[in-house]
Each structure stands twice: as C-alpha cells, then as structure tokens.
Design a protein around this motif. Structure first.
Motif, short mmCIF file in Angstrom:
data_model
loop_
_atom_site.label_atom_id
_atom_site.label_comp_id
_atom_site.label_asym_id
_atom_site.label_seq_id
_atom_site.Cartn_x
_atom_site.Cartn_y
_atom_site.Cartn_z
N ASP A 80 6.92 -4.42 -4.91
CA ASP A 80 5.80 -4.43 -3.79
C ASP A 80 5.99 -3.30 -2.80
OD1 ASP A 80 3.85 -7.14 -3.05
OD2 ASP A 80 4.04 -5.42 -1.63
N SER A 90 4.56 -3.66 0.44
CA SER A 90 4.56 -3.98 1.80
C SER A 90 5.92 -4.27 2.47
CB SER A 90 3.95 -5.51 1.57
OG SER A 90 4.96 -6.65 1.15
N GLU A 121 6.53 -6.58 4.63
CA GLU A 121 6.86 -7.74 4.80
C GLU A 121 8.04 -8.16 3.73
OE1 GLU A 121 5.67 -10.75 6.62
OE2 GLU A 121 6.47 -12.22 5.18
#
Lengths: 334, 241
Positions: free
Chosen positions: B177, B179, B181
């Motif tokens: 991923d 991201s 986050e």
C-alpha cells in the motif's frame, strides 16, 4: 480484614458493591436503557444515575448487612468513562467518605475488571482479553503494570456491535449485544466482511461502515439474523486471533475474558476451542461480573488499600482518559 | 520428498517444520486449520496470508531487505517452504538474553544502537517500496551471522555486530500500500510491541525511529505526522464502559 464499598458509573450501568476480603456481600445494579435505534448520551445517563444512586446504595447496604461504620474504604471509578456519569458516582462517594469519616480511593475501571475476573475465576497470571462497549484490549501483567499488548485502533468491539444493533433497530434491553447474540444463533448464511488485524491490534470501524453503507442491499439477500451471525463470527475471530498471538508472544497458557462483551457465549466458545487446541485454559465469568458493577471497583480498591495505597481528598477527581498501564500495581509482587 | 519433518515450533497461526529442500535446510510454515472460526473465513484468511507472505518476500528482495528465500508455495496443504536460518536469534531473545547481560560492561548500549539502526533502515526500505509488514514485533526479526560462526559455542558470536545481518520474517499480515496511514500504523504497531515486550529499554523505539528518519528524507514528514495521529487516536481515545 478490609471491607470496601465500590461505586461504578462510568457508562450506562450504575452499580454499588460491597466486599469483605474477596467475599461478595452485595452487588446491586441499574442499567439506563435507551429506545431502539438510540445510544446513551452523557447527560441523560448522568441524570439516570442521579435518580437511582441513593436507592442502589441503600439496597447494597441492606443486602450486605454492613453498617457504614464497618466499612474501611470507600472506592469509586476514577476513569476511564463518560465525564458526567463518572462525576455522579464520585460526588456520592466523596460525600459518603466525609459523612462516615472513611478514607476514599479512586479506581481505574479496567483494573477493576481484571481483578474481579481474577478473583472469581482464580486465574493466576492470565493473558486478559478486555472487551466492552468502550474498550478492546489484550493485557498481560509484567513488572508491576498491566501492560497493553494489543488493542483496537479505532472503536471498541462492543461499540461496533451496539451500533450495528441500532442499524437493525434491535432492542437495547437488556443490552444490544445480548440481542445480537440471540439473533446470531438463528443466523445461517455467512457473509464475508472486512477482516482487519494489524499485529496484535484490531480495527472495527471498517466493518461497521461497510455494513451501515450496504445495509439495504444486504437485507435483500440476507436476514438480519444472518448479518448478526456473520458480524459476530468475524469480529470474534479477530479477537481470538490477537489473543492467541499475544499468548504465543508472552508464552502464556491462561486466558481471562472480562468486560461486557465477555459474557457472550459464542465468544467464550470460540476462545475455548482455541485454548483447547493450544493446551491452554480459559477463564470467563457470567453477566453478574462481566458487565460493569460496583463489586469490581470495591475489590480492586480493597487490594490497593491493603497494599498501602491512599489518596488525598483533593485528588479524588475523575478523568475520562485513564490508561490501564498508567496504574502502578502495588498489590502483586510476581 | 520424504515426509520426515521435525516440528520446530508451533506459533499462533502456523506450525513450523524443519526439512531439507533440494539439499538446503528449509522451513515449512503450515497454516493449520483454526477450528474456532467459520470454515469459509478460515479458508479465505489462510489463502490470503499465504499469498501476502509470498508476495512480500519477493518484493523485499527487490527492496534490498533480507528475508528468507522462498522455495515453494503449496495452497493445497496450506504451506510455504522457505530458507531456514540454522544460526539465528530473534531480536526479542537478543535484547532479553544478550544485550541485558552486556549491560554490566556498557557494551549493551552500543550493540543495541547498531541493531536499532539496522531495524530502522530495514523498515524504512520496506515502506519506501510500499511494503507494509503488518506485524512488526521483535519476534519477527532475526539476526543472522554474515559469515558462519557455527564453531563458536557460546553467545559471544552475537556480540560481533559487524558480522550480523537483519532478516525480516513472518509476512502473513503484510500487504502492499502506498498510503501514509498504513505506514504510520505499521510504526505504531512496532512501538506498542516494543513498549510491552521490552519495557526495560524505553529508548529502543526512538533509536529505531531516528534511523528510520535519517535513512531517507523522502516523504518522511507525512509518515511521521500520520504516525503521531494514529498514536493520538490510541492514547487519547475515551474508553467508556
């Protein structure tokens, strides 16, 4: 011999309990129940507690046969919880302490659950799964603290279940979680839901918003019972998985489940299967002690009091945020 | 291939067996069936984790992060076959059994600094390549000697940090991923694991984070502010009931 009285009101349960050296003399409770589709809000909950606390206190004293002058320490929940309801209990506890001229002690709510569980089940040094409407933590004891090994990174599991119950407009009596549990027993068809484990941490908000967003479509294909069943199977599998992970990490062979969600029998059953496969032991209690109550506060307070903990009257405040690992555990020396 | 495996360890979600794969010491990681969960859920979780593990191991190779070599994936039997490091120690055991003993003559801090730097850089390399480990703990990192010191019987071989390499293992919860986050959460998981397991070394995570920051200036601000945000969510969450 320590006789302690405990006041608990951190959420929608109001409880007063009295213990004498681990022997439960009284365990009285009232629950603030909201209409289906609604949750409890701080102000209304505090009003409920105000209206009921004197009655519950009287009932507890009567049930125990203890006179105020016999009590050694007055205990109350210092936090964590909702501010206004916490305040109601703190004020009554302070008033009692002054009236009866007794020492007063603020207790961490989570520690109350853990010590209560250990008292009832006689678990010695378990890995603790603490699951309730506001908390989801995996806790293990090490060097004078209950340390948090894993927890939810967003909402608590009980909050996820409660809010889903609201989506389905299930009754809040006796508790939304109980009604989900009963509905789940009739569920058959399993729906795949997001499954979110991050190390020893979990996340539930994704599951909830997935179900909230799609509820109308889901109800065309699944019954409400199927959805309750699928939700329980998924979130409990996550909880059992992180518990097992924490047990492997700490080399522990005992699990204790505490907190309101802990009285869910399906969760206990799944945890039991996991424990049997590992050769570990599971400890759980029923709704009398799992769900918030005054006894747990009295018992945890008594332990701290016996080990020498004291609190200045000016420190008998409340706090909405109070981490389990903030408390120095003076009553254990292992 | 004869099925005469020796079980090495039963972890939380897999049994580890030692075997010989085409003449090399190998480890079989078998994600056995979990009877507590719904069988559909069990099947999908297991399949996904085997896939993630295999995928991330390969991706780590290109990122320059050392992992066990992948030999074979067997979905049917829920197994992954991979390289077995006969000489290895987990960071957890290293900190508890080696570093703490050396603390007396002050070398403990120095070797811990070196190891923290290795960890910080490895995690950073993974994140730069969008590999999220998902379960960063001190049990999921190994130290392996670069040049075999099999002859050395005592623990002194683990003190020669210049000869040690960090190997990341256990990619079952990993995913790819971009991201910030997810990178923030990854760091948070590591911090929490270290605080709870190695509470006698409160500095360990900061040293790792320092190395993580220094390794590459790219994007680091965003990741760290996300990390702070995730941390705040955890620490300050109101906990009712």
């Amino acid at each position: 011999m320590v006789i302690a009285i405990g006041f608990e009101g951190s959420a929608n349960k109001l409880g007063v309990g009295i213990v004498r050296d681990g022997e439960i003399l009284a365990n009285c409770r009232r629950t603030y129940i909201t209409p289906p589709g609604e949750g409890f809000l701080p102000r209304e909950t505090a009003e409920h507690h105000q209206q009921n606390i004197h009655g519950v206190l009287e009932e507890a004293l009567e049930q125990s046969g203890i006179l105020p002058q016999d009590i050694d320490v007055v205990c109350y929940t210092k936090g964590p919880g909702m501010g206004a309801p916490l305040m109601v209990c703190a004020i009554v506890a302070r008033t009692c302490a002054k009236l009866w001229n007794k020492p007063i002690l603020g207790v961490n709510h989570c520690i109350g659950h853990i010590e209560m569980g250990r008292l009832i089940t006689k678990a010695n040094n378990p890995t603790v799964l603490y699951v309730s409407g506001g908390n989801t933590q995996i806790i293990a004891y090490s060097r004078q603290r209950y340390r948090i090994f894993g927890e939810t990174i967003d909402i608590a599991v009980g909050n996820c279940l409660d809010r889903f119950a609201r989506v389905l407009k299930l009754s809040n009596a006796p508790s939304p979680g109980y009604n989900i549990e009963q509905a789940a027993k009739r569920g058959k068809k399993y729906l795949h839901l997001p499954y979110c484990v991050k190390g020893m941490d979990v996340s539930f908000s994704g599951i909830l918003s997935y179900m909230e967003d799609k509820i109308d479509d889901l109800l065309k294909e699944y019954t409400p019972e199927d959805l309750c069943y699928s939700l329980q199977e998924t979130v409990f599998a996550m909880l059992v998985e992180i518990t097992e992970r924490a047990m492997a990490h700490c080399g522990s062979d005992e699990v204790l489940i505490v907190g309101g969600v802990g009285c869910n029998e399906r969760l206990q059953e799944m945890m039991g299967v996991m424990c049997a496969e590992r050769g570990s032991k599971i400890f759980a209690t029923d709704e009398r002690f799992c769900i918030d109550n005054g006894v747990m506060i009295a018992h945890a307070g008594a332990l701290a009091f016996e080990s020498g903990a004291r609190m200045d009257f000016k420190d008998t405040t409340i706090t909405q945020r109070y981490r389990t690992d903030d408390v120095l555990v003076t009553w254990r020396n292992d | 291939m004869a099925e005469d495996y020796k079980i090495l360890k039963q972890g939380a979600e897999a049994k580890l067996y030692i075997c010989n794969y085409l003449g090399k010491p190998a480890l079989i990681k078998e994600r056995f069936k979990k009877n507590y969960r719904h069988s559909d859920l069990d099947t999908s979780i297991t399949k996904e984790r085997i896939k993630n593990e295999a995928r991330s191991i390969v991706r780590c190779k290109t990122a320059g992060v050392k992992t066990p070599c992948l030999y074979l994936v067997d979905f049917e039997r829920r197994r992954i076959y991979m390289q077995h490091f006969v000489e290895s120690i987990t960071i957890k055991d290293f900190v508890i059994n080696i570093v703490s003993k050396e603390q007396i003559n002050c070398d403990g801090d120095i070797i811990l600094d070196v190891v923290a730097k290795m960890i910080g850089e490895a995690v950073r390399k993974m994140h730069d390549n969008n590999i999220i480990h998902g379960d960063l703990t001190s049990s999921n990192m190994l130290l392996v000697p670069k040049i075999s010191s099999a002859g050395v019987a005592d623990n002194s071989k683990w003190l020669d940090v210049a000869n040690l390499e960090l190997v990341m293992i256990d990619f079952g919860l990993s995913f790819i991923d971009t991201s910030t986050e997810d990178k923030g959460v990854d760091l948070y998981v590591l911090e929490r694991a270290l605080i709870s397991t190695h509470n006698d070394y409160p500095d360990l995570f900061n040293k790792i984070l320092e190395a993580y920051k220094k390794f590459n200036k790219n994007n680091v601000k965003e990741i760290l502010s996300k990390f702070e945000e995730v941390r705040a969510r955890g620490r300050k969450r109101t906990m009712v009931g």
